[in-house]
Design a protein around this motif. Structure first.
Motif, PDB file in Angstrom:
ATOM      1  N   TYR A  49      33.303 -33.085  72.239  1.00  0.00           N
ATOM      2  CA  TYR A  49      31.699 -33.045  71.752  1.00  0.00           C
ATOM      3  C   TYR A  49      30.739 -31.793  72.278  1.00  0.00           C
ATOM      4  O   TYR A  49      30.753 -32.014  73.833  1.00  0.00           O
ATOM      5  CB  TYR A  49      30.897 -33.799  70.949  1.00  0.00           C
ATOM      6  CG  TYR A  49      32.361 -34.795  69.644  1.00  0.00           C
ATOM      7  CD1 TYR A  49      31.419 -34.057  68.366  1.00  0.00           C
ATOM      8  CD2 TYR A  49      32.464 -35.670  70.287  1.00  0.00           C
ATOM      9  CE1 TYR A  49      32.187 -34.982  67.239  1.00  0.00           C
ATOM     10  CE2 TYR A  49      33.552 -36.782  69.035  1.00  0.00           C
ATOM     11  CZ  TYR A  49      32.819 -35.813  67.629  1.00  0.00           C
ATOM     12  OH  TYR A  49      33.090 -36.375  66.913  1.00  0.00           O
ATOM     13  N   PRO A  50      29.778 -31.306  72.498  1.00  0.00           N
ATOM     14  CA  PRO A  50      28.536 -30.481  73.245  1.00  0.00           C
ATOM     15  C   PRO A  50      28.809 -31.114  73.949  1.00  0.00           C
ATOM     16  O   PRO A  50      28.394 -32.351  74.573  1.00  0.00           O
ATOM     17  CB  PRO A  50      27.681 -30.190  72.573  1.00  0.00           C
ATOM     18  CG  PRO A  50      27.752 -30.535  71.194  1.00  0.00           C
ATOM     19  CD  PRO A  50      29.117 -31.541  71.129  1.00  0.00           C
ATOM     20  N   CYS A  51      28.701 -30.404  75.350  1.00  0.00           N
ATOM     21  CA  CYS A  51      28.249 -30.989  76.738  1.00  0.00           C
ATOM     22  C   CYS A  51      27.918 -29.867  78.014  1.00  0.00           C
ATOM     23  O   CYS A  51      28.343 -29.163  77.319  1.00  0.00           O
ATOM     24  CB  CYS A  51      30.270 -31.673  77.556  1.00  0.00           C
ATOM     25  SG  CYS A  51      31.302 -30.770  77.920  1.00  0.00           S
ATOM     26  N   ASP A  52      27.548 -30.229  78.842  1.00  0.00           N
ATOM     27  CA  ASP A  52      27.422 -29.635  80.742  1.00  0.00           C
ATOM     28  C   ASP A  52      28.196 -29.821  81.225  1.00  0.00           C
ATOM     29  O   ASP A  52      28.262 -30.986  81.850  1.00  0.00           O
ATOM     30  CB  ASP A  52      25.691 -29.036  80.199  1.00  0.00           C
ATOM     31  CG  ASP A  52      25.221 -28.566  79.040  1.00  0.00           C
ATOM     32  OD1 ASP A  52      24.626 -27.484  79.506  1.00  0.00           O
ATOM     33  OD2 ASP A  52      24.744 -28.919  78.273  1.00  0.00           O
ATOM     34  N   ILE A  53      29.054 -28.035  82.092  1.00  0.00           N
ATOM     35  CA  ILE A  53      29.631 -28.888  83.170  1.00  0.00           C
ATOM     36  C   ILE A  53      28.795 -27.929  84.212  1.00  0.00           C
ATOM     37  O   ILE A  53      28.523 -26.969  84.103  1.00  0.00           O
ATOM     38  CB  ILE A  53      31.102 -28.788  83.164  1.00  0.00           C
ATOM     39  CG1 ILE A  53      31.354 -27.651  82.827  1.00  0.00           C
ATOM     40  CG2 ILE A  53      31.393 -29.467  81.697  1.00  0.00           C
ATOM     41  CD1 ILE A  53      32.692 -26.630  82.966  1.00  0.00           C
ATOM     42  N   MET A  54      29.076 -28.659  85.445  1.00  0.00           N
ATOM     43  CA  MET A  54      28.924 -27.602  86.951  1.00  0.00           C
ATOM     44  C   MET A  54      30.102 -27.774  87.454  1.00  0.00           C
ATOM     45  O   MET A  54      30.708 -28.949  88.305  1.00  0.00           O
ATOM     46  CB  MET A  54      27.811 -27.828  88.241  1.00  0.00           C
ATOM     47  CG  MET A  54      27.635 -27.337  88.749  1.00  0.00           C
ATOM     48  SD  MET A  54      26.788 -25.601  88.193  1.00  0.00           S
ATOM     49  CE  MET A  54      24.753 -26.697  87.511  1.00  0.00           C
ATOM     50  N   PHE A  55      30.587 -26.440  88.177  1.00  0.00           N
ATOM     51  CA  PHE A  55      31.926 -26.424  87.935  1.00  0.00           C
ATOM     52  C   PHE A  55      31.866 -25.298  89.249  1.00  0.00           C
ATOM     53  O   PHE A  55      31.684 -24.255  88.732  1.00  0.00           O
ATOM     54  CB  PHE A  55      33.283 -25.824  87.292  1.00  0.00           C
ATOM     55  CG  PHE A  55      34.706 -25.327  87.550  1.00  0.00           C
ATOM     56  CD1 PHE A  55      35.438 -26.306  88.709  1.00  0.00           C
ATOM     57  CD2 PHE A  55      34.997 -24.761  87.628  1.00  0.00           C
ATOM     58  CE1 PHE A  55      36.135 -26.563  89.729  1.00  0.00           C
ATOM     59  CE2 PHE A  55      36.499 -24.116  87.906  1.00  0.00           C
ATOM     60  CZ  PHE A  55      36.988 -25.172  88.916  1.00  0.00           C
ATOM     61  N   GLN A  56      32.383 -26.174  91.023  1.00  0.00           N
ATOM     62  CA  GLN A  56      31.802 -25.143  91.727  1.00  0.00           C
ATOM     63  C   GLN A  56      30.663 -24.065  92.195  1.00  0.00           C
ATOM     64  O   GLN A  56      30.605 -22.757  92.067  1.00  0.00           O
ATOM     65  CB  GLN A  56      33.106 -24.221  92.143  1.00  0.00           C
ATOM     66  CG  GLN A  56      34.399 -25.237  92.228  1.00  0.00           C
ATOM     67  CD  GLN A  56      35.597 -23.975  92.535  1.00  0.00           C
ATOM     68  OE1 GLN A  56      35.175 -22.416  92.965  1.00  0.00           O
ATOM     69  NE2 GLN A  56      36.670 -24.639  92.316  1.00  0.00           N
TER      70      GLN A  56
END
Length: 222
Positions: A49-56
């Motif tokens: 489902y909708p989500c936001d991530i922060m990767f490096q």
């Protein structure tokens, strides 16, 4: 050095610039927000489902309603661990992308402990072509699969990054520093005024003494 938040007359802000700022702000990898955890639609389909991530420092998101990803079904008498990753890629042309991918682990006998599959641990800032951020894992026991287990951390909102006590202490320290600076400035002004007053008094005394001296000299000459 180059200016980032400034007008230079030509395009100059890059994705690497934004990632550097995000790394400084968030200091790590994790979910920024999750509408709801992913679920197994069936034995071979994971719904994210909708989500936001922060990767490096790289911000990516699942937008819209959801994304479905498929994976091989489990095997009777075998165990396996799969991992859902967010995969960053950099093409030879310099184009960047982020997508979801399920990495399938190696099945082992049910009496053994399965290992998670190996994922790419590249550093985006070093211009690697592939780098993976583990999000969830799915454990297979025979033909049964567990609900996804979260691997990545979840960031609190920036407004909650510091406790009220820490925020209040910071404000107190700032106010004390301002008060100290104002007090120092006031003391310096007062000292300067005192020196000026002493100098003026000395000048006035010198003027009076000189006037008296001239008067005596004039009387002596008469």
């Amino acid at each position: 050095m180059k200016i980032i938040t400034g007008k230079t007359g030509k395009p100059h802000v890059t994705s690497a610039d934004d990632r550097a700022l995000h790394r400084a702000e968030w200091d790590g990898d994790g979910f920024l927000s999750v509408s709801q955890p992913p679920v197994l639609v069936n034995s071979t389909t994971l719904r994210v489902y909708p989500c936001d991530i922060m990767f490096q420092g790289c911000h990516a998101r699942v937008a819209g309603t959801y994304e479905d990803l498929t994976f091989p079904s489990g095997e009777t008498g075998k165990k396996r661990v799969d991992i859902l990753v967010a995969r960053y890629t950099l093409s030879e042309e310099g184009l960047e992308d982020m997508s979801l991918l399920i990495l399938t682990g190696q099945p082992v006998e049910s009496s053994q402990e399965p290992q998670s599959p190996v994922y790419e641990t590249g550093i985006i800032a070093n211009n690697v072509s592939v780098a993976d951020m583990p999000l969830y894992k799915i454990i297979h026991d025979g033909i049964n699969a567990s609900e996804p287990v979260t691997i990545a951390s979840t960031f609190p909102p920036l407004s909650n990054k510091y406790t009220k006590e820490e925020s209040d202490l910071t404000t107190k320290n700032i106010n004390q520093a301002i008060s100290k600076a104002e007090k120092t400035a006031a003391e310096a002004t007062a000292e300067a005024q005192s020196i000026a007053n002493d100098a003026a008094s000395m000048a006035e005394e010198a003027t009076v003494s000189y006037t008296h001296l001239r008067a005596h000299e004039t009387k002596a000459n008469l």
